[in-house]
Design a protein around this motif. Structure first.
Motif, PDB file in Angstrom:
ATOM      1  N   ALA A   1       0.644   4.348  -0.467  1.00  0.00           N
ATOM      2  CA  ALA A   1      -0.199   5.331   0.236  1.00  0.00           C
ATOM      3  C   ALA A   1       0.415   5.623   1.630  1.00  0.00           C
ATOM      4  CB  ALA A   1      -2.048   5.553   0.158  1.00  0.00           C
ATOM      5  N   ASP A   2       0.052   4.090   2.074  1.00  0.00           N
ATOM      6  CA  ASP A   2       0.171   3.811   3.966  1.00  0.00           C
ATOM      7  C   ASP A   2       1.904   4.116   4.214  1.00  0.00           C
ATOM      8  OD1 ASP A   2      -2.383   3.391   3.917  1.00  0.00           O
ATOM      9  OD2 ASP A   2      -2.551   1.768   4.549  1.00  0.00           O
TER      10      ASP A   2
ATOM     11  N   GLN B   1       2.635   8.013   3.886  1.00  0.00           N
ATOM     12  CA  GLN B   1       2.830   8.101   5.097  1.00  0.00           C
ATOM     13  C   GLN B   1       3.521   8.132   6.146  1.00  0.00           C
ATOM     14  OE1 GLN B   1      -1.826   7.940   6.147  1.00  0.00           O
ATOM     15  NE2 GLN B   1      -1.711   9.313   8.100  1.00  0.00           N
TER      16      GLN B   1
ATOM     17  N   HIS C   1      -1.443  18.852  -2.818  1.00  0.00           N
ATOM     18  CA  HIS C   1      -0.529  17.021  -4.104  1.00  0.00           C
ATOM     19  C   HIS C   1       0.118  18.465  -5.576  1.00  0.00           C
ATOM     20  CE1 HIS C   1      -3.660  15.202  -1.801  1.00  0.00           C
ATOM     21  NE2 HIS C   1      -3.431  13.946  -1.903  1.00  0.00           N
TER      22      HIS C   1
ATOM     23  N   GLU D   1      -4.484  18.217   2.135  1.00  0.00           N
ATOM     24  CA  GLU D   1      -2.846  18.167   1.757  1.00  0.00           C
ATOM     25  C   GLU D   1      -2.232  18.789   0.383  1.00  0.00           C
ATOM     26  OE1 GLU D   1       0.738  17.458   3.396  1.00  0.00           O
ATOM     27  OE2 GLU D   1      -0.300  15.792   3.786  1.00  0.00           O
TER      28      GLU D   1
ATOM     29  N   CYS E   1       0.683  -0.890  -0.005  1.00  0.00           N
ATOM     30  CA  CYS E   1       0.178   0.050  -0.380  1.00  0.00           C
ATOM     31  C   CYS E   1       0.826   1.141   0.112  1.00  0.00           C
ATOM     32  CB  CYS E   1      -0.718   0.368   1.432  1.00  0.00           C
ATOM     33  SG  CYS E   1      -1.885   1.403   1.355  1.00  0.00           S
TER      34      CYS E   1
ATOM     35  N   ASN F   1       5.089  10.663   6.301  1.00  0.00           N
ATOM     36  CA  ASN F   1       3.921  12.445   7.652  1.00  0.00           C
ATOM     37  C   ASN F   1       3.141  13.027   6.430  1.00  0.00           C
ATOM     38  OD1 ASN F   1       2.202  12.072  10.193  1.00  0.00           O
ATOM     39  ND2 ASN F   1       3.686  14.058   9.831  1.00  0.00           N
ATOM     40  N   VAL F   2       3.165  12.349   5.069  1.00  0.00           N
ATOM     41  CA  VAL F   2       1.928  13.273   4.146  1.00  0.00           C
ATOM     42  C   VAL F   2       0.937  11.785   3.983  1.00  0.00           C
ATOM     43  CG1 VAL F   2       2.032  14.068   1.932  1.00  0.00           C
ATOM     44  CG2 VAL F   2       4.057  13.944   2.405  1.00  0.00           C
ATOM     45  N   ASP F   3      -0.268  12.561   4.225  1.00  0.00           N
ATOM     46  CA  ASP F   3      -1.120  11.712   3.994  1.00  0.00           C
ATOM     47  C   ASP F   3      -2.206  11.498   3.040  1.00  0.00           C
ATOM     48  OD1 ASP F   3      -3.905  10.014   4.060  1.00  0.00           O
ATOM     49  OD2 ASP F   3      -4.806  11.444   5.935  1.00  0.00           O
ATOM     50  N   TYR F   4      -1.831  10.901   1.347  1.00  0.00           N
ATOM     51  CA  TYR F   4      -2.431  11.337   0.551  1.00  0.00           C
ATOM     52  C   TYR F   4      -3.338  11.334   0.110  1.00  0.00           C
ATOM     53  CZ  TYR F   4      -2.853  10.527  -4.709  1.00  0.00           C
ATOM     54  OH  TYR F   4      -3.077  10.709  -5.612  1.00  0.00           O
ATOM     55  N   ARG F   5      -4.272  11.049   1.075  1.00  0.00           N
ATOM     56  CA  ARG F   5      -5.739  10.602   1.501  1.00  0.00           C
ATOM     57  C   ARG F   5      -6.385  12.014   2.022  1.00  0.00           C
ATOM     58  NH1 ARG F   5      -3.714   6.343   3.988  1.00  0.00           N
ATOM     59  NH2 ARG F   5      -5.037   3.680   1.982  1.00  0.00           N
ATOM     60  N   ASP F   6      -5.972  12.624   2.359  1.00  0.00           N
ATOM     61  CA  ASP F   6      -6.954  14.362   2.669  1.00  0.00           C
ATOM     62  C   ASP F   6      -6.160  14.532   2.323  1.00  0.00           C
ATOM     63  OD1 ASP F   6      -6.863  16.204   4.180  1.00  0.00           O
ATOM     64  OD2 ASP F   6      -5.120  16.210   5.489  1.00  0.00           O
TER      65      ASP F   6
END
Length: 283
Positions: free
Chosen positions: A129-130, A133, A147, A145, A127, A137-142
């Motif tokens: 994305a996980d 993160q 992009h 954020e 994964c 420390n970047v939350d791609y799902r946020d």
């Protein structure tokens, strides 16, 4: 006897690939380094395979450290998949051993090609994305954020454009469900070797992916973290496990390693003369 050759592949001849051929080979493996790593850093794995009569191909990926074109700032998984495709267009291989971030694009490519060999994932990212993160420390799902494609991420000491993440998302390589889907469709044999101490890849996610495969050997190594290559002992343990799993399909139960000084000497001889006999490939 082991012989080495170096190729410059692709339309611009800018993808450098080392070829190691061993007399009496039982198979050929493609070894894919992890993020930010070079072919030279994976010579110990190559040597272990060669000693057990498996010929080896190993590239310096483009947009990476090493001899191939480009800088890691511009690295994308789609570009890496193209490198693997270029090699597979040139050579037939029986196994692909893909470390870390090279696993997801390789899995998808081999699935699309209906390739039926053995894919060995070494601390495989399942994964992106996980892992992104955890590492940055970047939350791609946020949605809040940033992009921006030219935003700079620092991944394991390397500066990379955020386009790496955007490209992974566009190409269906970003999320756990992407890996699960590609695994379900993969027609070859799969091995996944994870580390119980890996803080970058969740071992439970690896287990979930393994359960969706048509054929999968799952190995969890207690001592291993994602940075296993920073310890010679742990690197040898990981490479031994990867080689042994592949060799079992040829009726070989234990991969025989060579002492470190022999591995180093064989690499030097190959650099200087293009041949070596000191690894003592097994009959």
């Amino acid at each position: 006897m082991i012989r080495s050759f170096t190729h410059s592949l692709g339309p611009d001849a800018d993808l450098v690939v080392d070829q190691y051929d061993v007399d009496g080979a039982i198979a050929r493996a493609l070894v894919l380094p992890g993020f930010g790593r070079t072919a030279d850093e994976y010579f110990h794995l190559s040597a272990l395979l060669l000693r057990n009569r498996v010929s080896v191909l190993v590239p310096d990926f483009r947009q990476h450290p090493g001899r191939s074109a480009g800088t890691i700032m511009d690295f994308t998984l789609a570009g890496q998949a193209q490198d693997v495709a270029t090699i597979l267009d040139e050579f037939e291989v029986d196994a692909v051993l893909a470390t870390s971030l090279s696993f997801p694009p390789t899995l998808r490519l081999l699935t699309e090609r209906d390739w039926r060999g053995r894919l060995v994932g070494i601390v495989p990212v399942v994964c992106c994305a996980d892992t992104l993160q955890v590492v940055t420390n970047v939350d791609y799902r946020d949605p809040a954020e940033d992009h921006s494609p030219d935003r700079i991420l620092n991944i394991d000491g390397f500066d990379v454009r955020f386009e790496l993440a955007l490209d992974a998302d566009r190409n269906g390589l970003m999320f756990l469900n992407d890996t699960v889907g590609n695994t379900e469709r993969f027609g070859g044999a799969l091995t996944m070797i994870a580390g119980a101490r890996d803080t970058w890849v969740d071992a439970d996610q690896v287990r979930l992916v393994a359960q969706t495969a048509k054929s999968c050997d799952l190995v969890i190594l207690d001592e291993i973290g994602h940075d296993f290559g920073r310890s010679v002992r742990r690197a040898r343990l990981m490479f031994q496990s990867a080689a042994e799993n592949f060799l079992r399909s040829y009726g070989i139960e234990a991969a025989t390693d060579a002492p470190i000084d022999v591995v180093i000497r064989s690499r030097q001889e190959l650099r200087e003369t293009g041949t070596t006999a000191v690894l003592g490939a097994l009959a």
